[in-house]
Write a protein that holds these residues in place. Structure first.
Motif, mmCIF file in Angstrom:
data_model
loop_
_atom_site.group_PDB
_atom_site.id
_atom_site.type_symbol
_atom_site.label_atom_id
_atom_site.label_comp_id
_atom_site.label_asym_id
_atom_site.label_seq_id
_atom_site.Cartn_x
_atom_site.Cartn_y
_atom_site.Cartn_z
ATOM 1 N N VAL A 1 -2.244 13.310 8.821
ATOM 2 C CA VAL A 1 -1.827 14.707 8.759
ATOM 3 C C VAL A 1 -2.129 15.240 7.363
ATOM 4 C CG1 VAL A 1 0.097 16.313 8.959
ATOM 5 C CG2 VAL A 1 -0.012 14.310 10.442
ATOM 6 N N ILE B 1 -2.054 18.273 4.899
ATOM 7 C CA ILE B 1 -1.496 19.603 4.665
ATOM 8 C C ILE B 1 -2.486 20.502 3.930
ATOM 9 C CG2 ILE B 1 0.354 20.840 3.433
ATOM 10 C CD1 ILE B 1 2.249 18.610 4.378
ATOM 11 N N ASP B 2 -3.344 19.906 3.097
ATOM 12 C CA ASP B 2 -4.365 20.716 2.420
ATOM 13 C C ASP B 2 -5.341 21.318 3.431
ATOM 14 O OD1 ASP B 2 -3.431 20.397 -0.204
ATOM 15 O OD2 ASP B 2 -4.326 18.406 -0.301
ATOM 16 N N MET C 1 0.834 -1.202 0.000
ATOM 17 C CA MET C 1 0.000 0.000 0.000
ATOM 18 C C MET C 1 0.874 1.260 0.000
ATOM 19 S SD MET C 1 -2.520 1.284 2.979
ATOM 20 C CE MET C 1 -2.771 3.049 2.992
ATOM 21 N N THR C 2 0.499 2.220 -0.777
ATOM 22 C CA THR C 2 1.236 3.470 -0.829
ATOM 23 C C THR C 2 0.885 4.343 0.368
ATOM 24 O OG1 THR C 2 1.244 3.431 -3.222
ATOM 25 C CG2 THR C 2 1.653 5.548 -2.186
ATOM 26 N N GLU C 3 1.907 4.731 1.118
ATOM 27 C CA GLU C 3 1.660 5.559 2.291
ATOM 28 C C GLU C 3 1.689 7.043 1.927
ATOM 29 O OE1 GLU C 3 0.654 4.837 5.030
ATOM 30 O OE2 GLU C 3 1.228 2.802 5.556
ATOM 31 N N THR C 4 0.832 7.797 2.552
ATOM 32 C CA THR C 4 0.855 9.249 2.384
ATOM 33 C C THR C 4 0.768 9.885 3.758
ATOM 34 O OG1 THR C 4 -1.533 9.436 2.261
ATOM 35 C CG2 THR C 4 -0.366 9.111 0.175
ATOM 36 N N TYR C 5 1.131 11.129 3.811
ATOM 37 C CA TYR C 5 1.053 11.876 5.056
ATOM 38 C C TYR C 5 -0.411 11.983 5.500
ATOM 39 C CZ TYR C 5 3.527 14.985 8.299
ATOM 40 O OH TYR C 5 4.124 15.549 9.398
ATOM 41 N N ALA C 6 -1.300 12.135 4.509
ATOM 42 C CA ALA C 6 -2.727 12.246 4.825
ATOM 43 C C ALA C 6 -3.239 10.950 5.442
ATOM 44 C CB ALA C 6 -3.522 12.604 3.571
ATOM 45 N N ALA C 7 -2.797 9.799 4.902
ATOM 46 C CA ALA C 7 -3.226 8.514 5.452
ATOM 47 C C ALA C 7 -2.716 8.347 6.875
ATOM 48 C CB ALA C 7 -2.723 7.376 4.573
ATOM 49 N N ALA C 8 -1.564 8.948 7.161
ATOM 50 C CA ALA C 8 -1.013 8.882 8.513
ATOM 51 C C ALA C 8 -1.718 9.887 9.432
ATOM 52 C CB ALA C 8 0.490 9.153 8.487
ATOM 53 N N GLU D 1 -1.617 19.174 13.696
ATOM 54 C CA GLU D 1 -2.514 18.023 13.637
ATOM 55 C C GLU D 1 -1.714 16.825 14.132
ATOM 56 O OE1 GLU D 1 -4.007 17.136 9.721
ATOM 57 O OE2 GLU D 1 -5.865 16.364 10.573
ATOM 58 N N MET D 2 -2.107 16.279 15.269
ATOM 59 C CA MET D 2 -1.316 15.205 15.857
ATOM 60 C C MET D 2 -2.158 14.002 16.225
ATOM 61 S SD MET D 2 1.882 16.889 17.647
ATOM 62 C CE MET D 2 1.185 17.614 19.095
ATOM 63 N N PRO D 3 -2.425 13.171 15.223
ATOM 64 C CA PRO D 3 -3.177 11.939 15.484
ATOM 65 C C PRO D 3 -2.373 11.091 16.470
ATOM 66 C CG PRO D 3 -2.078 11.865 13.329
ATOM 67 C CD PRO D 3 -1.922 13.263 13.853
#
Lengths: 339, 339
Positions: B10, B12-13, B1-8, B139-141
């Motif tokens: 966070v 940025i948009d 699976m391709t990881e992104t910052y959004a999936a983690a 933003e700190m999940p």
């Protein structure tokens, strides 16, 4: 049942105990410009030596590097991180740091943890001649889980008005000089933790793993402190036109913040070394190139803009500064081009 | 699976969207002393008009009033709270507020929530002529639960060195003047939430209950903003010897912070009205008198110290200032005596 503040999870004695532990660290940063002592409602700083002072201020956190630090019990290092991050932020405007303040919040106050954080902050403050002027420690049951914490830094610096660095004089043909980062600094940890499955429930201590790509354990590499560029750049600030601190958003989001309208930064990839941790992150997480450059610093902690005529002198004064690109007219596209 | 910052976790948009929403609020606080615009790495403030400036700084949070605000969706009010709290803190040294910075952290970034907080902070800043010079939204999940947040404020003010108020000239026989609080301000909420069983799992909406003792619902009373004393005290600062801001720790812990060694503050109870919410809290939680005075402001938001000869004039200029006690020699006991 008789209710007390302590039963509700807030222990004022523990708070007083914390103050006792951190006093010596805090005082070690006080120069003659600090008036008064610890315990006042406000910290007092006597501003001297400026004709036309511009105050430069910044607020920052360390992101979820907090989580990695907590797992490894490395709070001192986190104290260095937050101060260095803040110092770099105001350095982008040419400011020398005057004083720093911190905010530490925890679910359950652990005086030793706060003391360790503060010892790191005090060490970093002494390193740049900045006073750790005050701070706030909050115990907030119900917002933070018992082992969790947040750490926030605020910094105030000053610069003579005529010496403010704001990127306004940047022109096409100017040079981009990059300064090497040491690892992730304080950004991208949510993604890194996900890629490496670093969680408190992790039974295999993922941070202890030694990857062949890395010279040290993953935990050591991830905890590498945010580098402070102030001592390096202080002597050369007069010939720098603009400085971008590469934090959350990477080169893509941070470099345009100092560019005048109509200009773009063209980076030549391969002109600077990308530390192994980034390649490892990208492969393990199958992260796209674009996402990598928008999340991590990719080996550049700061990007400086200077005129071509000043480049040689500047690189002699700061041998680490690598020529990594140039300023071009923006052709309607992005503010950053990676070639 | 391709990881992104959004999936983690966070996005940025989402962060950029937040910046777009708060810009107008932030700019509404900018006077001519603010140089540059939003988006730089540091906020720039041109310091003018002081001969020998002492900068006074403070960092603060709003405690778990956060939880009550989140349940009621009252973020604007929380924005007022944090600015007023900070303004009061530096007012204790006689400082006028110059600029404020905020830190907002959430598990999942909600741009509208941040905008509401910032609109409150901007309103409070305009009210005292202070610039909202910058801030950080994180933003700190994994550190904050989805609906949770933290809000931290940082303020810098200035005062001429010769006008610094530090309590040093306080003498036995000096008068204590109290200024009325409006409710809990920003302290004691962990205890209050426990006493009234205010939790997000609460099916009966405990904050909607109308107690006969209170003129409004519990939620309204608890969300009453932290009062700002700067406009009230600004004209009379020259004749004030010391100021204590009554925050966490109550009269017991805060008043001694400005008293010289060897002196104590004797309060005469009954000389000021204690708002009904405190009596209700005490009865419902069976809280001891001592614990009440160490946790809540008990109706006094600020305590001023002045010479007896200045009292009449001061009370004429600030009719709300109530004579609540006097300074006495400390006979080995506590710094605060409640009679």
């Amino acid at each position: 049942m008789t209710e007390t503040y302590a039963a509700a999870g807030v222990d004022i004695d523990l708070a007083n105990q914390t103050v006792a532990l951190i006093k010596k660290h805090v005082r070690s940063t006080f120069g003659p410009q600090v008036l008064g002592d610890i315990g006042l409602f406000g910290g007092l700083f006597h501003l001297q030596g400026y004709r036309e002072p511009v105050l430069v201020a910044s607020a920052d956190g360390v992101g979820t590097k907090l989580k990695v630090a907590a797992l490894l019990g490395r709070y001192h290092s986190l104290g260095l991180d937050i101060v260095h991050h803040c110092v770099n932020d105001i350095l982008t405007c040419g400011a020398e740091p005057l004083f720093f303040m911190d905010y530490v919040a925890m679910g359950k106050l652990v005086p030793e943890t706060v003391a360790s954080l503060v010892s790191g902050m005090a060490e970093a403050c002494r390193g740049v001649g900045c006073a750790l002027l005050g701070g706030e420690t909050a115990e907030m049951p119900g917002i933070y889980a018992p082992g969790d914490l947040d750490l926030v830094g605020f910094i105030v610096g000053a610069v003579e008005r005529e010496n403010v660095i704001d990127g306004r004089s940047i022109l096409p043909g100017d040079v981009l000089l990059g300064l090497p980062s040491q690892g992730l600094h304080t950004n991208g940890y949510s993604l890194a933790r996900r890629v490496f499955s670093i969680t408190s429930q992790d039974p295999v201590a993922s941070w202890d793993i030694s990857y062949p790509e890395l010279s040290r354990s993953l935990g050591e590499v991830l905890m590498e402190p945010h580098r402070c560029y102030y001592p390096l750049l202080k002597p050369v600030l007069p010939c720098i036109k603009g400085i971008a601190h590469i934090t959350g958003g990477g080169l893509v989001d941070n470099v345009p913040r100092v560019l005048p309208d109509g200009l773009a930064a063209r980076f030549y990839r391969g002109t600077w070394p990308v530390p192994a941790i980034f390649g490892l992150l990208q492969r393990r997480g199958d992260v796209t190139e674009q996402e990598m450059y928008r999340t991590f610093n990719m080996g550049l902690g700061m990007v400086l803009f200077c005129a071509e005529k000043d480049r040689e002198w500047l690189q002699k004064a700061v041998p680490e500064a690598m020529r990594v690109g140039e300023v071009v007219e923006r052709q309607g596209g992005d503010g950053v081009m990676l070639r």
